[in-house]
Design a protein around this motif. Structure first.
Motif, PDB file in Angstrom:
ATOM      1  N   MET A   1       1.021  -1.017   0.017  1.00  0.00           N
ATOM      2  CA  MET A   1      -0.007  -0.132  -0.024  1.00  0.00           C
ATOM      3  C   MET A   1       0.757   1.305  -0.040  1.00  0.00           C
ATOM      4  SD  MET A   1      -3.240   1.060   2.205  1.00  0.00           S
ATOM      5  CE  MET A   1      -3.186   1.702   3.718  1.00  0.00           C
ATOM      6  N   SER A   2       0.561   2.239  -0.716  1.00  0.00           N
ATOM      7  CA  SER A   2       1.008   3.634  -0.902  1.00  0.00           C
ATOM      8  C   SER A   2       1.356   4.298   0.633  1.00  0.00           C
ATOM      9  CB  SER A   2       0.687   4.394  -1.845  1.00  0.00           C
ATOM     10  OG  SER A   2       1.078   5.700  -2.056  1.00  0.00           O
ATOM     11  N   GLU A   3       2.046   5.147   0.788  1.00  0.00           N
ATOM     12  CA  GLU A   3       2.080   5.920   1.915  1.00  0.00           C
ATOM     13  C   GLU A   3       1.952   7.098   1.639  1.00  0.00           C
ATOM     14  OE1 GLU A   3       5.871   3.635   3.498  1.00  0.00           O
ATOM     15  OE2 GLU A   3       4.819   4.265   5.043  1.00  0.00           O
ATOM     16  N   SER A   4       1.862   7.815   0.269  1.00  0.00           N
ATOM     17  CA  SER A   4       1.446   9.085  -0.005  1.00  0.00           C
ATOM     18  C   SER A   4       0.258   9.325  -0.597  1.00  0.00           C
ATOM     19  CB  SER A   4       2.698   9.549  -0.959  1.00  0.00           C
ATOM     20  OG  SER A   4       3.713   9.254  -0.587  1.00  0.00           O
ATOM     21  N   ALA A   5      -0.643  10.414  -0.433  1.00  0.00           N
ATOM     22  CA  ALA A   5      -1.873  10.646  -1.162  1.00  0.00           C
ATOM     23  C   ALA A   5      -1.933  11.965  -1.643  1.00  0.00           C
ATOM     24  CB  ALA A   5      -2.753  10.630   0.093  1.00  0.00           C
ATOM     25  N   ILE A   6      -3.131  11.785  -2.854  1.00  0.00           N
ATOM     26  CA  ILE A   6      -3.411  13.168  -3.584  1.00  0.00           C
ATOM     27  C   ILE A   6      -4.757  13.260  -3.251  1.00  0.00           C
ATOM     28  CG2 ILE A   6      -3.993  13.926  -5.565  1.00  0.00           C
ATOM     29  CD1 ILE A   6      -1.693  12.239  -6.764  1.00  0.00           C
ATOM     30  N   LEU A   7      -5.289  14.369  -2.538  1.00  0.00           N
ATOM     31  CA  LEU A   7      -6.483  14.693  -2.091  1.00  0.00           C
ATOM     32  C   LEU A   7      -7.158  15.747  -2.901  1.00  0.00           C
ATOM     33  CD1 LEU A   7      -8.808  15.056  -0.086  1.00  0.00           C
ATOM     34  CD2 LEU A   7      -7.331  16.832   1.223  1.00  0.00           C
ATOM     35  N   CYS A   8      -8.274  15.699  -3.551  1.00  0.00           N
ATOM     36  CA  CYS A   8      -8.933  16.458  -4.353  1.00  0.00           C
ATOM     37  C   CYS A   8     -10.246  16.982  -3.391  1.00  0.00           C
ATOM     38  CB  CYS A   8      -9.436  15.693  -5.612  1.00  0.00           C
ATOM     39  SG  CYS A   8      -8.208  15.109  -6.611  1.00  0.00           S
ATOM     40  N   VAL A   9     -10.397  18.235  -3.792  1.00  0.00           N
ATOM     41  CA  VAL A   9     -11.384  18.797  -3.051  1.00  0.00           C
ATOM     42  C   VAL A   9     -12.444  19.564  -4.195  1.00  0.00           C
ATOM     43  CG1 VAL A   9     -12.101  20.302  -1.078  1.00  0.00           C
ATOM     44  CG2 VAL A   9     -10.020  19.038  -1.252  1.00  0.00           C
ATOM     45  N   ASP A  10     -13.751  19.302  -4.092  1.00  0.00           N
ATOM     46  CA  ASP A  10     -14.783  20.107  -5.207  1.00  0.00           C
ATOM     47  C   ASP A  10     -16.118  19.501  -4.496  1.00  0.00           C
ATOM     48  OD1 ASP A  10     -16.328  20.490  -7.465  1.00  0.00           O
ATOM     49  OD2 ASP A  10     -14.345  20.923  -8.261  1.00  0.00           O
ATOM     50  N   ASP A  11     -17.143  20.516  -4.445  1.00  0.00           N
ATOM     51  CA  ASP A  11     -18.283  20.671  -4.080  1.00  0.00           C
ATOM     52  C   ASP A  11     -19.292  19.555  -5.143  1.00  0.00           C
ATOM     53  OD1 ASP A  11     -18.077  23.014  -5.849  1.00  0.00           O
ATOM     54  OD2 ASP A  11     -19.956  23.375  -4.940  1.00  0.00           O
TER      55      ASP A  11
END
Length: 131
Positions: free
Chosen positions: A1-11
């Protein structure tokens, strides 16, 4: 499993679905992809990831959202996580908000709606290689 994340924020859920699909197609299992429909939800996601020892390395945030605007959110992110790569996704941000995010949040790039998958992956690739 990866230990880095990409977070996307949109309504808009459809935007989040598109972003997640495009990022997965480009980067595969290299990262964890998290989605949030508001700045408040994004903070909850960040806290959960931190508790699991997963580092958020990129935030892609919409500008026009209910509650907290994207530039405000990215400034808050920068104050707590200055090393994090911040990208604004917008169809409606004015130049003042974009410039404010550049100055106060160290905004890496502004991606305009409708974006292309190629533009999204180029920005993320470029940002990651500059770290």
């Amino acid at each position: 499993m990866s230990e880095s994340a990409i977070l996307c924020v949109d309504d808009e859920a459809i935007i989040l679905d598109s972003l997640k699909e495009q990022l997965k197609r480009k980067f595969g299992n290299r990262f964890i992809y998290e989605m949030a429909e508001s700045a408040d939800e994004a903070w909850d996601v960040i806290e959960e990831l931190e508790n699991d020892d997963i580092e958020v390395i990129v935030v892609v945030s919409d500008w026009l959202m209910p509650g907290t605007k994207g530039d405000e959110f990215l400034i808050q992110i920068h104050q707590r996580f200055p090393q994090l790569i911040k990208v604004m996704l917008t169809g409606q941000a004015d130049s003042t908000a974009i410039e404010r995010a550049r100055q106060e949040a160290n905004l890496y790039a502004c991606l305009y709606k409708p974006w292309t998958e190629e533009d999204l992956s180029e920005i993320i690739n470029s940002a990651l290689s500059s770290k």
